[in-house]
Design an enzyme around this catalytic site. Sequence first.
Site, mmCIF file in Angstrom:
data_model
loop_
_atom_site.group_PDB
_atom_site.id
_atom_site.type_symbol
_atom_site.label_atom_id
_atom_site.label_comp_id
_atom_site.label_asym_id
_atom_site.label_seq_id
_atom_site.Cartn_x
_atom_site.Cartn_y
_atom_site.Cartn_z
ATOM 1 N N ASP A 64 0.868 -1.174 0.000
ATOM 2 C CA ASP A 64 0.000 0.000 0.000
ATOM 3 C C ASP A 64 0.907 1.227 0.000
ATOM 4 O O ASP A 64 2.080 1.173 0.402
ATOM 5 C CB ASP A 64 -0.920 -0.002 1.219
ATOM 6 C CG ASP A 64 -2.184 0.809 0.988
ATOM 7 O OD1 ASP A 64 -2.216 1.616 0.034
ATOM 8 O OD2 ASP A 64 -3.148 0.646 1.750
ATOM 9 N N GLU B 94 -17.716 10.110 4.428
ATOM 10 C CA GLU B 94 -17.200 8.756 4.656
ATOM 11 C C GLU B 94 -16.227 8.421 3.531
ATOM 12 O O GLU B 94 -16.519 8.616 2.363
ATOM 13 C CB GLU B 94 -18.317 7.720 4.745
ATOM 14 C CG GLU B 94 -19.143 7.537 3.490
ATOM 15 C CD GLU B 94 -20.025 6.289 3.537
ATOM 16 O OE1 GLU B 94 -19.816 5.431 4.398
ATOM 17 O OE2 GLU B 94 -20.927 6.196 2.686
#
Length: 862
Positions: free
Chosen positions: A260, A605
């Site tokens: 990542d 969100e």
Amino acid sequence: MTYRYFLLPLAIALVGSATAATPATPERRAADLVARMSLAEKVAQLQSAAPALPRLGIPAYEWWNEGLHGAARAGYATVFPQAIGLAATWDPDLLRRVGDAVSREARARFDAIGAGRDHGRYEGLTIWSPNVNIFRDPRWGRGQETYGEDPYLTGRLAVGFVEGIQGPDPAHPRAIATPKHFAVHSGPEAGRHGFDIDVSPHDLEATFLPAFRAAVTEGHAGSVMCAYNALHGTPVCADAALLGGILRKDWGFRGYVVSDCDAIDDMTKFHYYRPDNAGSSAAAIAAGTDLDCGFAYADLAEALRRGDVAESVLDTSLVRLFAARYRLGEIGAPAVKPKPVDTKAHSALSLRAALESMVLLKNEHGTLPLRGTPRIAVIGPNADTVETLEANYHATPRAPVTPLLGLRARFGTERVSYAQGSPVAGGVPVPIPETALRTDHGSDAGTGLAGSYFANTRFDGKPLATRVDRTVDFDWDHVTPAGLPDGRYAVRWTGTLVPPGPGDYTLAVHVERCFDCAGHDPVRLFVDGKPVIDDKGDDKDVQATLHFDDARAHDLRLDYVHSGEDQGVRLQWLPPAEAQLAEAERTVAAADIAVAFVGLSPDVEGEELHVDVPGFDGGDRTDIGLPAAQQALLERATAGGKPLVVVLMSGSAVALNWAQAHASAIVAAWYPGEDGGTAIAQILAGDYNPAGRLPVTFYRSVLDLPPFASYQMKGRTYRYFKGTPLYPFGHGLSYTSFAYTDARVSAKTVDAGQTVTASVTVRNSGPRAGDEVVQAYVSYPATDTLAPVRNLVGIQRVHLVAGESRTVSFPLDPRRLSSVDASGKRAVVAGNYSLFIGGGQPGDAPGQRVDFAIDGRQALPR
């Protein structure tokens, strides 16, 4: 189309010898190439922005590309429903078709530049999707990117998507899929860069690994992304037991592992795993992380000098990486004629996916579908915004259809009125609606603002294009609006702002800032001739609060200069609550029915957001209820006694307790993609019979949940939650009805390790055609105290006309019947089992139960 580029004699000659009858394998070609590279060249090629090697005929290649629900972040492409919406289809074959479309569009972009040429970020064929993390808690803001809370459903959908991305020929993939984030990663966002997770061996094997296993062993994913977090003190990108043991040895993975982004740097800065990036990089590559998304691997040269890692370890990773590039035809391939990116066929597939994703949660007294030609009052902050179609990790839609536009097209503009009614949440600006914008002061002023589009950044001369824009809510990521030439341009919007009532108004200009780019776009906003916002591209002056004494029109001018690499602009506001509520109440009073578009948005969100308002925290949520501003809107909308249809647009579960008690109907529409408004209108009109199912549990309150930071699965998801949810996992209604008969199993008693075949007859017992999602759940022997309450083991989505019957079968192999002990060992154990087959979970949907027994015990490989 297949890409047999490695057969080209010229390409073979560039990287090693081979006979015409026996061409070199990608691994052999890669090994020959790596053997001719210097150490500095090797180190550079292990980072995601791999530079060109002209002396070896190797072009530059940026490994980072996104395709979660469309070929993202590089211009126009088809925008499919967000991943959680795709999950609500419960349709692995649809996911395969969506993955196919995404990779074809990525390949078309790649081909437009040409094989053998330099490819930058979001232009390559290595796609960092799907996200198969388990959505264990609805508070996680990135849960929208996943396929929900169930390991089996997630695995089935992941296999379909991966197969679609990579295509039918594993030797020549159309693109490479990258399941992420391996492993045990699902928030909180605030601490993700240094979070150390203490997960039990049981939960690791029973919940967090199965979807990755399916994507690798069945989908044959060519890549895997390791996560930010640590497990038991070891960052997963340096976890040899996870990457070398489980992934490569146990599952037979032969692809490459990518970190990542900046996860290796995180190992130094936040995990304190090693004192510097040379040490962290050595640990990561030795454990099996082949590619660094970031720059930490630049210190591998120092790690070699110190003796922290051997050069042969680097060579192993480089061979994996270059073998992948050769398989893709990315090196040494001839140019091909590029194909269109966002085709009509793909747009039709996006609409189909949106239709299949819609979940009918409630339908009291047959309120839906709407009958006749009702006057519809459309209200709510999500009724007319592009961002709630797109979600995150999205492409740019060419012609997005919001719910308001979809309802107007289906029912007639004259039958649809509109009032925004509220923001998504207090303190979070939303786009100024068309109802508050006028092209000028005159009585015949049009809705919206007049836009003048200049082919320069100085607003010089005559604009190249002029048009009326209903709102300023634009996604211009790697696209140029209004036919302007590529590059720098400027837009000036003029007109008037008409507030719905007196009070304090916060005006805001939101510019979609690009990440890690050169330069940002300045904006200036004028009200009544006075500058109120003057942002020079540094986000230091993007809001202003003004007081309006009445509802008269005010002159408005917005100047936007695209001089950097930013990706769009929105003109937003936070108006006084009472003014908006009163406007909504008037709109509903003049209609026959109200349709409220409420929920969440990608502004509140998502991934590591800078949001700090009640109910939200850095992209996660602290409260799963509907935000207070929207709750007040729903209550005001029902004050006059008109029927209320609630359409929930969100990336996760929202506790709609009040709506369940008071609304006439509720539909979960998720973030539905580029044609989401059309899909919603067709559902409400009854042109399409909804059949989506919830991929997550809708709890009633955060009080039903364990602490967010705890990764213990006890009390979480339908598998281990023993309370009463608002809507259970697998729930979904229809405009027709279905009946189940003749449930049976192939044998009432079997030996452990044998396959049990279960079947049931399902009949459309209602008045119209529709899909039914047939679900099979197994319950385990009472002696298995760690087993879930029940476990999904089979899904089939079938279409039945009225009166039609079909027998649906589920072959339940040993893995589907197995359970996991406290030490993480998986086995089929002896005892009495119960199987429920129906349209949802037992007690929520029609279905039938059948029992069988297993003799003996059969251990299963990891």
